[in-house]
Design an enzyme around this catalytic site. Structure first.
Site, PDB file in Angstrom:
ATOM      1  CB  SER A  93     -14.078   9.841   9.311  1.00 12.84           C
ATOM      2  OG  SER A  93     -12.668  10.021   9.275  1.00 12.84           O
TER       3      SER A  93
ATOM      4  CG  HIS B 224     -11.483   8.332   5.213  1.00 13.28           C
ATOM      5  ND1 HIS B 224     -11.761   9.460   4.470  1.00 13.28           N
ATOM      6  CD2 HIS B 224     -11.799   8.629   6.498  1.00 13.28           C
ATOM      7  CE1 HIS B 224     -12.243  10.403   5.267  1.00 13.28           C
ATOM      8  NE2 HIS B 224     -12.263   9.929   6.501  1.00 13.28           N
TER       9      HIS B 224
ATOM     10  CG  ASP C 118      -9.767  10.047   1.574  1.00 12.05           C
ATOM     11  OD1 ASP C 118      -9.014   9.082   1.895  1.00 12.05           O
ATOM     12  OD2 ASP C 118     -10.847  10.259   2.154  1.00 12.05           O
TER      13      ASP C 118
END
Length: 283
Positions: free
Chosen positions: A22, A246, A243
């Site tokens: 990601s 990231h 979060d």
């Protein structure tokens, strides 16, 4: 360069292969400063997309680079930072394939098929479908097209939040690099592998405990490992979003700068010093 590739390889067109999960795809909102892109910065579409990107065609490197449904990532400011210091006749091309949440084995051509066939998460299957359910083959096939136009100069990896916790991860990363090298027939001494740290524990990074394994990859060369040209890219100063998995937008910009400087340190110390001085003035 137009959107179609030619059979004439341009030595001043530097191609970089980017893969991972990601954080390589990019998770931060794209802001106005990210949309100002040089005509010398290109990205190959590794999927079709509703924004007009066409699989296997070059496009101006307007984010998102990875897929139409991705966001800002480190490759964006990696390319921009290089362009600030390389000669004016050099262009940068990015070939990016990333699957959010994936283990490193999704890029191992000898392991991925049964693992991907067992994937049950709909959101990940949607991403895998865009890559023909074979991320390694998609990266390789797009790299082969890109290598007709330019020269592969480096490979960028950002992956590890899922499984970079033991030596098996290092072994798999090494194998993927060797597979790409053998398929693309590049000189490993001239094509470094750049592996980025995840969000650091001191910034609250929930996967920061992967960084010791990531750092170990640069020191694991042995007589049985003929490709020691590997460098770790620091995520120091690269802050997370809320979060803590990231990076924030500025975190990605900083990480991209770190990738660029690390690449230059590995390949051109004189340009690295110029880059270091310019970054010191702007940051």
């Amino acid at each position: 360069m137009g959107t179609n590739h030619t059979d004439v390889q341009d030595q001043n067109f530097w191609v970089f292969l980017c893969f991972g999960q990601s954080n390589m795809a990019g998770q931060a909102p794209i802001e106005a400063q990210d949309l100002m892109v040089s005509d010398r910065f290109l990205s190959m579409a590794t999927t079709n997309g509703g924004d007009g990107r066409v699989l296997g065609k070059w496009r101006k490197a307007v984010p998102p680079l990875c897929r139409a449904d991705a966001h800002l990532g480190p490759a964006d400011w990696f390319g921009r930072t290089l362009l600030d210091v390389v000669p004016d006749d050099v262009r940068i091309g990015i070939v990016s394939v990333a699957v959010e949440g994936c283990p490193i084995t999704f890029f191992d051509k000898d392991q991925l098929a049964p693992l991907i066939a067992q994937e049950e998460q709909d959101w990940m299957n949607d991403i895998l479908d865009q890559y023909g359910r074979n991320p390694y083959e998609r990266l390789l096939s797009m790299a082969k097209i890109a290598a007709k136009d330019g020269v592969v100069k480096g490979i960028l990896l950002h992956q590890g939040e899922t499984d970079a916790y033991d030596h098996l991860w290092i072994k798999t990363v090494r194998k993927i690099y060797r597979d790409l090298q053998q398929e693309l027939q590049f000189d490993p001494a001239a094509v470094p592998l750049l592996v980025g740290e995840v969000v650091r524990s001191e910034y609250g990074g929930i996967c920061g405990h992967a960084n010791p394994t990531i750092n170990a990859i640069a020191h694991s060369a042995s007589p049985h490992d003929p490709y020691p040209n590997t460098y770790v890219v620091s995520s120091e100063g690269c802050l997370p979003c809320d979060d803590y998995l990231h990076f924030s937008g500025e975190g990605y910009r900083q990480l991209g700068r770190h990738y660029a400087l690390r690449y230059l340190e590995a390949t051109n110390p004189a340009l690295a010093e110029i880059c270091r001085q310019r970054l010191a003035k702007t940051l």
